[in-house]
Motif scaffolding. Sequence first.
Motif, mmCIF file in Angstrom:
data_model
loop_
_atom_site.group_PDB
_atom_site.id
_atom_site.type_symbol
_atom_site.label_atom_id
_atom_site.label_comp_id
_atom_site.label_asym_id
_atom_site.label_seq_id
_atom_site.Cartn_x
_atom_site.Cartn_y
_atom_site.Cartn_z
ATOM 1 N N PRO A 68 0.842 -1.203 0.000
ATOM 2 C CA PRO A 68 0.000 0.000 0.000
ATOM 3 C C PRO A 68 0.879 1.257 0.000
ATOM 4 O O PRO A 68 1.987 1.245 0.551
ATOM 5 N N VAL A 69 0.380 2.311 -0.593
ATOM 6 C CA VAL A 69 1.154 3.557 -0.702
ATOM 7 C C VAL A 69 1.611 4.040 0.663
ATOM 8 O O VAL A 69 2.765 4.462 0.833
ATOM 9 N N ILE A 115 6.631 4.352 -8.433
ATOM 10 C CA ILE A 115 7.274 4.827 -7.199
ATOM 11 C C ILE A 115 7.485 6.332 -7.265
ATOM 12 O O ILE A 115 7.274 7.061 -6.287
ATOM 13 N N HIS A 116 7.875 6.808 -8.436
ATOM 14 C CA HIS A 116 8.095 8.244 -8.639
ATOM 15 C C HIS A 116 6.829 9.028 -8.331
ATOM 16 O O HIS A 116 6.878 10.120 -7.745
ATOM 17 N N ALA A 117 5.683 8.471 -8.695
ATOM 18 C CA ALA A 117 4.403 9.148 -8.459
ATOM 19 C C ALA A 117 3.965 9.064 -7.004
ATOM 20 O O ALA A 117 3.296 9.965 -6.496
ATOM 21 N N GLU A 118 4.351 7.983 -6.325
ATOM 22 C CA GLU A 118 3.882 7.764 -4.962
ATOM 23 C C GLU A 118 4.776 8.386 -3.891
ATOM 24 O O GLU A 118 4.317 8.679 -2.782
ATOM 25 N N LEU A 119 6.049 8.588 -4.218
ATOM 26 C CA LEU A 119 6.973 9.219 -3.269
ATOM 27 C C LEU A 119 7.284 10.631 -3.744
ATOM 28 O O LEU A 119 7.795 10.810 -4.858
ATOM 29 N N PRO A 120 6.988 11.638 -2.967
ATOM 30 C CA PRO A 120 7.215 13.020 -3.408
ATOM 31 C C PRO A 120 8.696 13.339 -3.568
ATOM 32 O O PRO A 120 9.544 12.807 -2.841
ATOM 33 N N SER A 121 9.004 14.170 -4.544
ATOM 34 C CA SER A 121 10.377 14.649 -4.715
ATOM 35 C C SER A 121 10.693 15.652 -3.616
ATOM 36 O O SER A 121 9.792 16.152 -2.931
ATOM 37 N N PHE A 122 11.968 15.975 -3.452
ATOM 38 C CA PHE A 122 12.347 16.973 -2.451
ATOM 39 C C PHE A 122 11.751 18.334 -2.794
ATOM 40 O O PHE A 122 11.373 19.097 -1.906
ATOM 41 N N HIS A 134 13.117 6.900 -5.201
ATOM 42 C CA HIS A 134 12.156 7.770 -5.897
ATOM 43 C C HIS A 134 12.284 7.650 -7.414
ATOM 44 O O HIS A 134 11.297 7.783 -8.148
ATOM 45 N N LEU A 135 13.493 7.354 -7.881
ATOM 46 C CA LEU A 135 13.753 7.314 -9.323
ATOM 47 C C LEU A 135 13.689 5.909 -9.924
ATOM 48 O O LEU A 135 13.953 5.735 -11.112
ATOM 49 N N THR A 136 13.328 4.902 -9.119
ATOM 50 C CA THR A 136 13.390 3.518 -9.617
ATOM 51 C C THR A 136 12.328 3.187 -10.664
ATOM 52 O O THR A 136 12.585 2.438 -11.596
ATOM 53 N N ALA A 137 11.112 3.701 -10.505
ATOM 54 C CA ALA A 137 10.029 3.360 -11.437
ATOM 55 C C ALA A 137 8.995 4.478 -11.454
ATOM 56 O O ALA A 137 8.895 5.263 -10.505
ATOM 57 N N GLN A 158 5.521 4.712 1.778
ATOM 58 C CA GLN A 158 6.008 6.005 2.251
ATOM 59 C C GLN A 158 6.622 5.891 3.642
ATOM 60 O O GLN A 158 7.651 6.503 3.922
ATOM 61 N N LYS A 159 6.002 5.081 4.495
ATOM 62 C CA LYS A 159 6.535 4.897 5.844
ATOM 63 C C LYS A 159 7.935 4.300 5.801
ATOM 64 O O LYS A 159 8.837 4.727 6.527
ATOM 65 N N ILE A 160 8.127 3.302 4.939
ATOM 66 C CA ILE A 160 9.451 2.689 4.777
ATOM 67 C C ILE A 160 10.430 3.694 4.189
ATOM 68 O O ILE A 160 11.561 3.847 4.664
ATOM 69 N N ALA A 161 9.994 4.393 3.147
ATOM 70 C CA ALA A 161 10.879 5.322 2.446
ATOM 71 C C ALA A 161 11.346 6.468 3.339
ATOM 72 O O ALA A 161 12.510 6.879 3.272
#
Length: 259
Positions: free
Chosen positions: A15-16, A41-48, A35-38, A20-23
């Motif tokens: 689940p998203v 993932i890019h869409a689900e983890l916000p950039s800095f 963040h750059l792997t796929a 995020q909790k792991i990331a």
Amino acid sequence: MTKIQNQPVEFMNLPVELKQKIAFNLDGISYCNLHLTAKKIHAELPSFKTMICQLKNECSGEIRKNYHEMYVRSIKQLIENEKKDDLIQCIKHVSANRRYRISDSVTLHTRYHPDRIISYDQWSGYTLYRCHEEIKKLSNNQLTPEVILNKFNSPFSRNSHWFVNLDLKDKDINKQSINIIFKAFNNVLNEERSSDRFLVAASATQLRGYWYHNTPAGIDKKDIINIVNHYPNLFLMGQIVTNYVLKNHVENNQQQTHL
């Protein structure tokens, strides 16, 4: 791959919220790599960049805490791993003040005592010259701060000392010009891909502090705050970098004193 209730689960299928909790428990570089792997993932983890924009006024609670902690951790990690000795020295020595008591300008200053041969455009202090050029460009040459890049040899040492001074005339300072100056620093920060951007942020932070505590004629502290709020990444990065470098500089000096 991780495990849920002793069953192996692919990270992509989590689940998203759990992703995020792991990331957000990773260090900054690992987070950025993840963040750059796929695309998913890019869409689900916000950039800095997204984190900074949302930290300004669009998030609160646990999300805000996670974003802030991740950003601070990543900047500290990058500074910790920094190999350019001239950058660290320049950040330690950057200041905004009046060179003389009767001076008609505020001087942004930093210096470096090199232990290697470099050219002007290779040392970190040169980024302040780029800020000077950007100020002129944004103001259509209405603001032309004086900039001095120089080096001199101490009579008691064979080593040369490098310094840069950026002088901002009192007569030119108003709300509009302060915004132009900080916008110029922000532009250089966004264009710079090397770690020299940390000096840009630290320099802007020193200048902000000077004008806040020594408000120019016709300007209120609230005006400074309002202008600063337009550039959250610039000043958050500057505060993190300044605090981290100065803290470690003090600790190193104390350790050397006790040796």
